[in-house]
Design a protein around this motif. Structure first.
Motif, short mmCIF file in Angstrom:
data_model
loop_
_atom_site.label_atom_id
_atom_site.label_comp_id
_atom_site.label_asym_id
_atom_site.label_seq_id
_atom_site.Cartn_x
_atom_site.Cartn_y
_atom_site.Cartn_z
N MET A 65 0.85 -1.18 0.00
CA MET A 65 0.00 0.00 0.00
C MET A 65 0.89 1.24 0.00
O MET A 65 1.80 1.36 0.81
N ASN A 66 0.64 2.13 -0.93
CA ASN A 66 1.38 3.38 -1.00
C ASN A 66 0.67 4.43 -0.17
O ASN A 66 -0.53 4.66 -0.33
N ILE A 67 1.40 5.08 0.68
CA ILE A 67 0.84 6.15 1.50
C ILE A 67 0.60 7.37 0.64
O ILE A 67 -0.42 8.02 0.72
N SER A 68 1.58 7.69 -0.20
CA SER A 68 1.45 8.82 -1.12
C SER A 68 2.40 8.59 -2.29
O SER A 68 3.24 7.69 -2.25
N ARG A 69 2.27 9.41 -3.30
CA ARG A 69 3.18 9.30 -4.44
C ARG A 69 4.60 9.63 -4.01
O ARG A 69 5.56 9.05 -4.49
N ALA A 70 4.73 10.57 -3.09
CA ALA A 70 6.06 10.97 -2.61
C ALA A 70 6.72 9.85 -1.80
O ALA A 70 7.94 9.71 -1.80
N HIS A 71 5.92 9.03 -1.15
CA HIS A 71 6.45 7.93 -0.34
C HIS A 71 7.25 6.96 -1.21
O HIS A 71 8.33 6.51 -0.81
N GLU A 72 6.73 6.63 -2.37
CA GLU A 72 7.43 5.73 -3.29
C GLU A 72 8.75 6.34 -3.75
O GLU A 72 9.77 5.66 -3.83
N LEU A 73 8.74 7.63 -4.03
CA LEU A 73 9.95 8.32 -4.46
C LEU A 73 10.98 8.34 -3.33
O LEU A 73 12.17 8.10 -3.56
N MET A 74 10.54 8.62 -2.11
CA MET A 74 11.46 8.64 -0.97
C MET A 74 12.04 7.26 -0.70
O MET A 74 13.21 7.12 -0.35
N LYS A 75 11.23 6.22 -0.88
CA LYS A 75 11.71 4.85 -0.68
C LYS A 75 12.83 4.53 -1.69
O LYS A 75 13.86 3.98 -1.32
N SER A 76 12.63 4.91 -2.93
CA SER A 76 13.67 4.68 -3.94
C SER A 76 14.93 5.48 -3.60
O SER A 76 16.04 4.96 -3.73
N ALA A 77 14.75 6.71 -3.18
CA ALA A 77 15.90 7.55 -2.83
C ALA A 77 16.67 6.95 -1.66
O ALA A 77 17.91 6.97 -1.65
N MET A 78 15.95 6.40 -0.68
CA MET A 78 16.63 5.76 0.45
C MET A 78 17.39 4.51 0.01
O MET A 78 18.51 4.26 0.49
N ASP A 79 16.83 3.74 -0.90
CA ASP A 79 17.53 2.56 -1.42
C ASP A 79 18.83 2.97 -2.11
O ASP A 79 19.87 2.35 -1.91
N TYR A 80 18.76 4.03 -2.93
CA TYR A 80 19.95 4.50 -3.63
C TYR A 80 20.97 5.08 -2.66
O TYR A 80 22.17 4.88 -2.82
#
Length: 141
Positions: free
Chosen positions: A1-16
């Motif tokens: 479940m995505n909390i927001s569109r920004a959440h997915e972007l922040m998750k990717s940024a944290m992985d990188y």
């Protein structure tokens, strides 16, 4: 479940950011390895593309016209862009050919850690907003 569109972007940024931290740690660990060249990862362009696709107004998208049924249909803008690794050159190599500069590596690690911590704080804030909405909606019913 995505909390927001920004959440997915922040998750990717944290992985990188985590991958970059590992790469910098590897550079520091190989500071005494002969002929070792420090590596780094570039992912900002990938995040910009992902951000543009997440926050693009879909109603403003121009649809591709298909003039013949035999033509291929348009793809959904999926990007195959991946972060790129590269050798961070430009520093003078020592006599053993190693070009790791500990000052550069530690400052890059500190900068990367700061960005990772900022992303963590932003994700917590984003999750807290979502949780408060759920809590408020449960009290009204």
């Amino acid at each position: 479940m995505n909390i927001s569109r920004a959440h997915e972007l922040m998750k990717s940024a944290m992985d990188y950011r985590a991958a970059r931290q590992d790469m910098i740690a590897g550079n520091i660990a190989n500071a005494d390895t002969p002929h070792y060249r420090p590596r780094d990862i570039r992912f900002e362009e990938v995040l910009e593309q992902k951000s543009a696709s997440l926050f693009a107004d879909k109603s403003q998208t121009l649809q591709m016209s298909q003039t013949n049924g035999a033509h291929l249909s348009a793809s959904e803008g999926t990007s195959s862009a991946k972060p790129t690794t590269f050798f961070r050159d430009g520093h003078m190599a020592r006599n053993d050919g190693n070009s790791v500069d500990l000052d550069v590596e530690t400052s890059e690690m500190a900068k990367n850690s700061t960005m990772f911590n900022a992303l963590t704080a932003a994700m917590k804030k984003d999750s807290a907003i979502f949780k408060s909405v759920i809590d408020a909606s449960s009290k009204t019913s």
